[in-house]
Design a protein around this motif. Sequence first.
Motif, PDB file in Angstrom:
ATOM      1  N   ALA A 174       0.818  -1.208   0.000  1.00 51.70           N
ATOM      2  CA  ALA A 174       0.000   0.000   0.000  1.00 51.70           C
ATOM      3  C   ALA A 174       0.858   1.267   0.000  1.00 51.70           C
ATOM      4  O   ALA A 174       0.539   2.246  -0.679  1.00 51.70           O
ATOM      5  N   ASP A 175       1.958   1.253   0.759  1.00 52.35           N
ATOM      6  CA  ASP A 175       2.826   2.435   0.848  1.00 52.35           C
ATOM      7  C   ASP A 175       4.270   1.992   1.073  1.00 52.35           C
ATOM      8  O   ASP A 175       4.834   2.194   2.152  1.00 52.35           O
ATOM      9  N   PRO A 176       4.905   1.380   0.069  1.00 53.95           N
ATOM     10  CA  PRO A 176       6.254   0.856   0.260  1.00 53.95           C
ATOM     11  C   PRO A 176       7.278   1.916   0.624  1.00 53.95           C
ATOM     12  O   PRO A 176       8.169   1.668   1.448  1.00 53.95           O
ATOM     13  N   ARG A 177       7.158   3.100   0.045  1.00 57.10           N
ATOM     14  CA  ARG A 177       8.119   4.162   0.356  1.00 57.10           C
ATOM     15  C   ARG A 177       7.985   4.619   1.809  1.00 57.10           C
ATOM     16  O   ARG A 177       8.981   4.825   2.504  1.00 57.10           O
ATOM     17  N   GLY A 178       6.740   4.754   2.264  1.00 54.25           N
ATOM     18  CA  GLY A 178       6.516   5.170   3.641  1.00 54.25           C
ATOM     19  C   GLY A 178       7.018   4.134   4.634  1.00 54.25           C
ATOM     20  O   GLY A 178       7.629   4.479   5.655  1.00 54.25           O
ATOM     21  N   VAL A 179       6.788   2.855   4.338  1.00 59.37           N
ATOM     22  CA  VAL A 179       7.247   1.785   5.234  1.00 59.37           C
ATOM     23  C   VAL A 179       8.772   1.728   5.247  1.00 59.37           C
ATOM     24  O   VAL A 179       9.399   1.602   6.308  1.00 59.37           O
ATOM     25  N   ALA A 180       9.397   1.825   4.068  1.00 57.52           N
ATOM     26  CA  ALA A 180      10.863   1.799   3.992  1.00 57.52           C
ATOM     27  C   ALA A 180      11.471   2.971   4.750  1.00 57.52           C
ATOM     28  O   ALA A 180      12.516   2.824   5.408  1.00 57.52           O
ATOM     29  N   LEU A 181      10.825   4.125   4.700  1.00 59.06           N
ATOM     30  CA  LEU A 181      11.322   5.296   5.420  1.00 59.06           C
ATOM     31  C   LEU A 181      11.260   5.073   6.927  1.00 59.06           C
ATOM     32  O   LEU A 181      12.210   5.396   7.661  1.00 59.06           O
ATOM     33  N   ILE A 182      10.167   4.505   7.406  1.00 56.32           N
ATOM     34  CA  ILE A 182      10.034   4.199   8.834  1.00 56.32           C
ATOM     35  C   ILE A 182      11.128   3.229   9.271  1.00 56.32           C
ATOM     36  O   ILE A 182      11.789   3.430  10.296  1.00 56.32           O
ATOM     37  N   GLY A 217      14.064   2.664   7.875  1.00 58.71           N
ATOM     38  CA  GLY A 217      15.363   3.317   7.836  1.00 58.71           C
ATOM     39  C   GLY A 217      15.572   4.260   9.004  1.00 58.71           C
ATOM     40  O   GLY A 217      16.647   4.272   9.626  1.00 58.71           O
ATOM     41  N   GLU A 218      14.553   5.055   9.326  1.00 58.98           N
ATOM     42  CA  GLU A 218      14.682   6.005  10.431  1.00 58.98           C
ATOM     43  C   GLU A 218      14.813   5.268  11.755  1.00 58.98           C
ATOM     44  O   GLU A 218      15.552   5.711  12.649  1.00 58.98           O
ATOM     45  N   PHE A 219      14.127   4.150  11.889  1.00 59.45           N
ATOM     46  CA  PHE A 219      14.248   3.380  13.131  1.00 59.45           C
ATOM     47  C   PHE A 219      15.654   2.809  13.267  1.00 59.45           C
ATOM     48  O   PHE A 219      16.295   2.929  14.318  1.00 59.45           O
ATOM     49  N   LEU A 220      16.156   2.179  12.212  1.00 56.60           N
ATOM     50  CA  LEU A 220      17.458   1.515  12.278  1.00 56.60           C
ATOM     51  C   LEU A 220      18.613   2.500  12.454  1.00 56.60           C
ATOM     52  O   LEU A 220      19.586   2.216  13.155  1.00 56.60           O
ATOM     53  N   VAL A 270      12.490  -3.080   0.154  1.00 52.55           N
ATOM     54  CA  VAL A 270      13.809  -2.463   0.042  1.00 52.55           C
ATOM     55  C   VAL A 270      13.994  -1.715  -1.276  1.00 52.55           C
ATOM     56  O   VAL A 270      14.791  -0.786  -1.358  1.00 52.55           O
ATOM     57  N   SER A 271      13.263  -2.090  -2.307  1.00 52.25           N
ATOM     58  CA  SER A 271      13.383  -1.372  -3.585  1.00 52.25           C
ATOM     59  C   SER A 271      12.933   0.083  -3.460  1.00 52.25           C
ATOM     60  O   SER A 271      13.276   0.909  -4.307  1.00 52.25           O
ATOM     61  N   SER A 272      12.194   0.393  -2.399  1.00 46.76           N
ATOM     62  CA  SER A 272      11.743   1.769  -2.164  1.00 46.76           C
ATOM     63  C   SER A 272      12.589   2.493  -1.114  1.00 46.76           C
ATOM     64  O   SER A 272      12.302   3.636  -0.772  1.00 46.76           O
ATOM     65  N   ALA A 273      13.618   1.825  -0.592  1.00 45.65           N
ATOM     66  CA  ALA A 273      14.461   2.424   0.446  1.00 45.65           C
ATOM     67  C   ALA A 273      15.480   3.361  -0.176  1.00 45.65           C
ATOM     68  O   ALA A 273      15.890   3.197  -1.328  1.00 45.65           O
ATOM     69  N   THR A 325      19.753   4.123   3.863  1.00 49.37           N
ATOM     70  CA  THR A 325      19.215   2.954   4.566  1.00 49.37           C
ATOM     71  C   THR A 325      19.927   1.682   4.117  1.00 49.37           C
ATOM     72  O   THR A 325      20.337   0.853   4.939  1.00 49.37           O
ATOM     73  N   VAL A 326      20.104   1.512   2.809  1.00 52.62           N
ATOM     74  CA  VAL A 326      20.776   0.320   2.295  1.00 52.62           C
ATOM     75  C   VAL A 326      22.225   0.274   2.781  1.00 52.62           C
ATOM     76  O   VAL A 326      22.736  -0.790   3.149  1.00 52.62           O
ATOM     77  N   ASP A 327      22.885   1.426   2.820  1.00 56.09           N
ATOM     78  CA  ASP A 327      24.271   1.475   3.315  1.00 56.09           C
ATOM     79  C   ASP A 327      24.337   1.061   4.781  1.00 56.09           C
ATOM     80  O   ASP A 327      25.262   0.346   5.198  1.00 56.09           O
ATOM     81  N   ALA A 328      23.372   1.527   5.568  1.00 61.46           N
ATOM     82  CA  ALA A 328      23.345   1.166   6.989  1.00 61.46           C
ATOM     83  C   ALA A 328      23.147  -0.332   7.170  1.00 61.46           C
ATOM     84  O   ALA A 328      23.792  -0.955   8.030  1.00 61.46           O
ATOM     85  N   VAL A 329      22.290  -0.914   6.369  1.00 62.85           N
ATOM     86  CA  VAL A 329      22.046  -2.355   6.459  1.00 62.85           C
ATOM     87  C   VAL A 329      23.292  -3.126   6.036  1.00 62.85           C
ATOM     88  O   VAL A 329      23.651  -4.142   6.645  1.00 62.85           O
ATOM     89  N   THR A 330      23.985  -2.648   5.019  1.00 68.06           N
ATOM     90  CA  THR A 330      25.212  -3.299   4.563  1.00 68.06           C
ATOM     91  C   THR A 330      26.241  -3.365   5.688  1.00 68.06           C
ATOM     92  O   THR A 330      26.978  -4.353   5.819  1.00 68.06           O
TER      93      THR A 330
END
Length: 220
Positions: free
Chosen positions: A88-96, A98-101, A123-126, A130-135
């Motif tokens: 429903a809102d992949p960009r919004g969920v990815a942002l949440i 990323g901000e949490f992590l 993750v395609s919307s992150a 965020t991806v760098d932090a996960v890496t």
Amino acid sequence: MDAEEFRDLIAPFLNPSAQEVLEELFRDAINREGDLPAQLRHARIVYCLQRLASVRATGPLETILGALRDFPDETDELCSYLLSMCEADPRGVALICGEFLMGTSCMTDWQQAWVLRVLSRCVSSANEATVDAVTGYLSEPARGWLPRLEAARVLAANGTLGAEDARALRTQAPEAYKSDIAGLVAANHDRLPWSESFLDGIREDHLADVVIKGIIDSKA
């Protein structure tokens, strides 16, 4: 038009819908931390989120980040709701996620793993940060194995998990996690050009072989 007809005409705009009531109940449970007994608050959060998730209601998204930080015991319920919002809102969920992590000072392994599992679905919307932090999770031995495994799942879903990282993870991981690493590579074999050689190299492990066959057959 008489008064009664006019009242019936505007009633839908005056009375809150069932969804609006649930969203308000959820916000009230989140905002009344010290005012509601813990069990009642938990029951209300579960009740509201399950029903809001079933109709893909995005209203609670604005409060989820704060709730994740303030109520770690509700992580599974909050993240289950986020999983239902990934389409429903992949960009919004990815942002949440990323901000949490990246912006939460104290997180348990359980919280990190849950949020990373959600991120793997969107993750395609992150964003790049965020991806760098996960890496970075993969190269930090101080991280628990549960979040490291879920970080690898995120990168595999993004097509950016490296072959050497996957091999090192599987070599170093406790036995309980080895089949999960095989599974996340198999689940994303179409995104990882090195996956075939990696999977062929671990098939002598009978459990890994069963996991790989099961996942690839289910995707066929």
